[in-house]
Design an enzyme around this catalytic site. Structure first.
Site, PDB file in Angstrom:
ATOM      1  N   THR A 183       0.866  -1.175   0.000  1.00 31.61           N
ATOM      2  CA  THR A 183       0.000   0.000   0.000  1.00 31.61           C
ATOM      3  C   THR A 183       0.904   1.226   0.000  1.00 31.61           C
ATOM      4  OG1 THR A 183      -0.083   0.104   2.398  1.00 31.61           O
ATOM      5  CG2 THR A 183      -1.794  -1.181   1.329  1.00 31.61           C
ATOM      6  N   LYS A 436     -14.472  15.471  12.111  1.00 31.20           N
ATOM      7  CA  LYS A 436     -15.369  15.087  13.192  1.00 31.20           C
ATOM      8  C   LYS A 436     -15.744  16.336  13.978  1.00 31.20           C
ATOM      9  CE  LYS A 436     -13.185  11.001  12.285  1.00 31.20           C
ATOM     10  NZ  LYS A 436     -11.891  10.825  11.636  1.00 31.20           N
ATOM     11  N   TRP A 441     -20.220  13.978  11.479  1.00 29.61           N
ATOM     12  CA  TRP A 441     -19.175  13.862  10.464  1.00 29.61           C
ATOM     13  C   TRP A 441     -19.410  14.849   9.336  1.00 29.61           C
ATOM     14  CZ3 TRP A 441     -19.203   7.863   9.468  1.00 29.61           C
ATOM     15  CH2 TRP A 441     -18.580   7.208  10.547  1.00 29.61           C
TER      16      TRP A 441
HETATM   17  P1  ADP Z   1      -3.379   4.054  -0.119  1.00 29.98           P
HETATM   18  O1  ADP Z   1      -4.330   3.310   0.791  1.00 29.98           O
HETATM   19  O2  ADP Z   1      -1.996   3.990   0.335  1.00 29.98           O
HETATM   20  O3  ADP Z   1      -3.856   5.431  -0.529  1.00 29.98           O
HETATM   21  P2  ADP Z   1      -4.545   2.787  -2.365  1.00 29.98           P
HETATM   22  O4  ADP Z   1      -4.143   3.145  -3.716  1.00 29.98           O
HETATM   23  O5  ADP Z   1      -4.787   1.396  -2.051  1.00 29.98           O
HETATM   24  O6  ADP Z   1      -3.399   3.282  -1.469  1.00 29.98           O
HETATM   25  O7  ADP Z   1      -5.777   3.698  -2.002  1.00 29.98           O
HETATM   26  C1  ADP Z   1      -7.054   3.219  -1.835  1.00 29.98           C
HETATM   27  C2  ADP Z   1      -7.937   4.292  -1.335  1.00 29.98           C
HETATM   28  O8  ADP Z   1      -8.109   5.327  -2.298  1.00 29.98           O
HETATM   29  C3  ADP Z   1      -9.346   3.824  -1.045  1.00 29.98           C
HETATM   30  O9  ADP Z   1      -9.426   3.235   0.215  1.00 29.98           O
HETATM   31  C4  ADP Z   1     -10.134   5.110  -1.129  1.00 29.98           C
HETATM   32  O10 ADP Z   1     -10.068   5.848   0.069  1.00 29.98           O
HETATM   33  C5  ADP Z   1      -9.410   5.863  -2.196  1.00 29.98           C
HETATM   34  N1  ADP Z   1     -10.128   5.695  -3.463  1.00 29.98           N
HETATM   35  C6  ADP Z   1      -9.834   4.858  -4.449  1.00 29.98           C
HETATM   36  N2  ADP Z   1     -10.696   5.004  -5.471  1.00 29.98           N
HETATM   37  C7  ADP Z   1     -11.573   5.961  -5.100  1.00 29.98           C
HETATM   38  C8  ADP Z   1     -12.717   6.558  -5.713  1.00 29.98           C
HETATM   39  N3  ADP Z   1     -13.119   6.211  -6.916  1.00 29.98           N
HETATM   40  N4  ADP Z   1     -13.389   7.487  -4.997  1.00 29.98           N
HETATM   41  C9  ADP Z   1     -12.994   7.858  -3.769  1.00 29.98           C
HETATM   42  N5  ADP Z   1     -11.921   7.343  -3.154  1.00 29.98           N
HETATM   43  C10 ADP Z   1     -11.221   6.407  -3.806  1.00 29.98           C
END
Ligand code: ADP
Length: 540
Positions: A183, A436, A441
């Site tokens: 990640t 918050k 929220w």
């Molecule tokens: P990191 O967790 O390190 O940012 P990731 O690339 O796995 O790496 O990120 C995933 C996160 O990105 C999701 O949990 C979400 O919060 C956000 N995300 C991904 N796609 C979308 C989307 N289409 N709309 C809103 N948030 C998104």
């Protein structure tokens, strides 16, 4: 009674052999530092076969981690297949992380060898002395003139000296590891996610579905999303399965570079995070993008203004949601029959929802306090939990005691959403990014979207800042169009009809640019650090 069908492993050799047998004539183009290199799937396949033998001659162990530190290129695609098809584990290293994270990740994964694009050596070479398990560094000459360390192995020479593997790749256990990705650490330390052959194959297959990405043999695919980030959303595998032509942008990720490639190669499907498309927006009119059918966009919320601007330009955005732990595609906002009854405004809103889960993915939205499943009323929000064959079950050698997995085996995404009666998801925020305020929220994402709908705003991020009375209140960090002026009062007037009164940001800071993470998302962590101890004006 047992089913009487063949039990064949769902594994990546199928992708390789299918592409080699059926699509050898299809082109693969890579933009390089100094031009473009065109090859065919047939030529690529021979190189994959040579690379398979070369991994043996390098002594990479049976399930050794094959690190890559590379752009989106045809060579990277060689590693994408050669490593897993020979039982090794492809480990794509994120070239944009902080050096200490890169070192941590390569050591944690125990990378045995690392393949590095020559133009990235200035970033990689300083890490080398700290990489405890890396025995060989192999350098791909991508046209740059960066100095190459004496002990590095030249990729082309390595392949030239290797006989092509002449059999059929076999993976008996479909649940064995194929690839891993950490990640990007937006919300904490990087954690290793290990994809299996089965998860990767199933995920690729479903992204081909019409209500997924709908990729076909007729498509020209250009993944702008980096191949070091969740396998470029699985698109390289999906493209090979479908038989699409592929264009790789290499290091050429500037708006002009990307748009030029889309135009020149008549790309039909592309994919990348919103930042890329936001950057390209002012230049859209200068390019002939008539071939583009859709742009897959996700990784962070797509602002409605961006979605509509691209739609108007004839280049529709297809919004999708997911994360490293979900391979990543979990929902796609494909058009739905019930949208037909909506007016234009509601349809524009629907397009920037995250969408319904794709087949085989199950989602539930859980009340973070009471624990039950929230009603599908599109009002009550909760945390999305996910289950499915390409959703992580645990992290690799996890010492952090991650609490992301529920007792009944679902993955807690940390994303907060509402869900409508059709099971269509709308992410309102990440648990960590919600403001918050007084026990309620505020969705930073919705507030940002409302701010970004102001014509003078280029981009905006909202963070919660400590507040004596309300615990947290929103601070808007706003980037104004060059040459324009905007006051906090004007912005407030714009927001008043759009959001609840108590959501209005208590302060606005005008900044030059929203800081971005290694994969181009808004880095709220950096903003929180920058504005730590921020004092709101006395009136709030
Ligand atoms: P990191 O967790 O390190 O940012 P990731 O690339 O796995 O790496 O990120 C995933 C996160 O990105 C999701 O949990 C979400 O919060 C956000 N995300 C991904 N796609 C979308 C989307 N289409 N709309 C809103 N948030 C998104």
């Amino acid at each position: 009674m047992r089913g009487l069908m063949q039990d064949r492993p769902l594994a990546l050799p199928h992708v390789f052999h299918r592409a080699e047998q059926l699509f050898g004539h299809k082109p693969i183009v890579t933009a390089t530092v100094d031009g473009e290199v065109a090859t065919t799937v047939a030529e690529w396949a021979v190189r994959v076969r040579r690379l398979a033998t070369a991994l043996d001659s390098l002594g990479v162990p049976a399930d050794g981690r094959v690190g890559t530190f590379m752009w989106n290129t045809a060579s990277h695609l060689e590693l994408y297949l050669a490593a897993p098809c020979t039982g090794r584990v492809l480990h794509t290293l994120n070239i944009r992380l902080f050096p200490e994270q890169q070192v941590y990740i390569a050591n944690h994964a125990e990378d045995d060898v690392v393949f590095v694009d020559r133009s990235l050596l200035p970033v990689f070479t300083p890490l080398r002395p700290q990489l405890r398990t890396v025995r060989h560094v192999i350098v791909i000459d991508d046209g740059s003139d960066c100095p190459v360390p004496d002990d590095a192995i030249d990729y082309d020479a390595l392949l030239a000296g290797a006989e092509p593997f002449d059999g059929r790749f076999e993976i008996d256990d479909e649940n064995s590891a194929a690839a891993m990705c950490y990640t990007s650490g937006t919300t904490g330390n990087p954690r290793g996610v290990v994809y299996s052959h089965r998860s990767t194959l199933l995920h690729s297959l479903i992204t081909l579905a019409a209500d997924g990405l709908g990729l076909s043999e007729r498509d020209v695919l250009m993944p702008v999303v980096p191949m070091f980030h969740v396998n470029a959303w699985g698109l390289p595998y999906a493209g090979l399965l479908a038989g699409s032509s592929v264009v790789f942008p290499g290091p050429n990720m500037t708006p002009k570079g990307v748009l030029g490639l889309l135009e020149r190669h008549r790309v039909t499907v592309s994919a990348g995070v919103p930042t890329i498309w936001l950057g390209a927006l002012p230049l859209l009119k200068d390019y002939d993008l008539s071939a583009v059918k859709r742009i897959l966009c996700g990784g962070s919320a797509v602002p409605r203004s961006l979605s509509e601007a691209y739609r108007t330009a004839g280049v529709p955005i297809l919004h999708a949601w997911g994360m490293t732990e979900t391979s990543p595609v979990a929902t796609v906002a494909s058009s739905r029959t019930w949208y037909d009854a909506l007016d234009d405004d509601a349809q524009a809103d629907a397009r920037v929802r995250q969408g319904q889960p794709i087949p085989l993915v199950e989602l539930r939205v859980v009340d973070p306090v009471a624990g039950g499943i929230v009603p599908s009323d599109d009002e009550t929000s909760g945390e999305i939990q996910a289950a499915g064959p390409w959703i992580a079950a645990q992290y690799f050698r996890d010492e952090s005691g991650a609490t992301q997995f529920t007792d009944d085996g679902w993955f807690r995404t940390g994303d907060v959403a509402t869900v409508d009666r059709y099971g269509c998801v709308k992410i309102v925020d990440r648990t960590k990014d919600l403001v918050k305020s007084g026990g309620e929220w505020i969705s930073s994402v919705q507030l940002e979207n409302a701010i970004m709908s102001h014509p003078k705003v280029v981009e905006a991020a909202v963070i919660g800042v400590h507040h004596e009375r309300w615990v947290e209140r929103p601070l808007a960090c706003v980037v104004v169009e060059p040459g324009e002026t905007l006051t906090a009062a004007e912005l407030r007037a714009h927001l008043e009809p759009l959001v609840a009164r108590w959501w209005l940001p208590d302060a606005v800071e005008f900044i030059d640019e929203v800081p971005k993470t290694s994969v181009g998302k808004f880095s709220k962590r950096t903003l929180r650090e920058k504005f730590a101890g921020y004092e709101f004006p006395a009136t709030s």
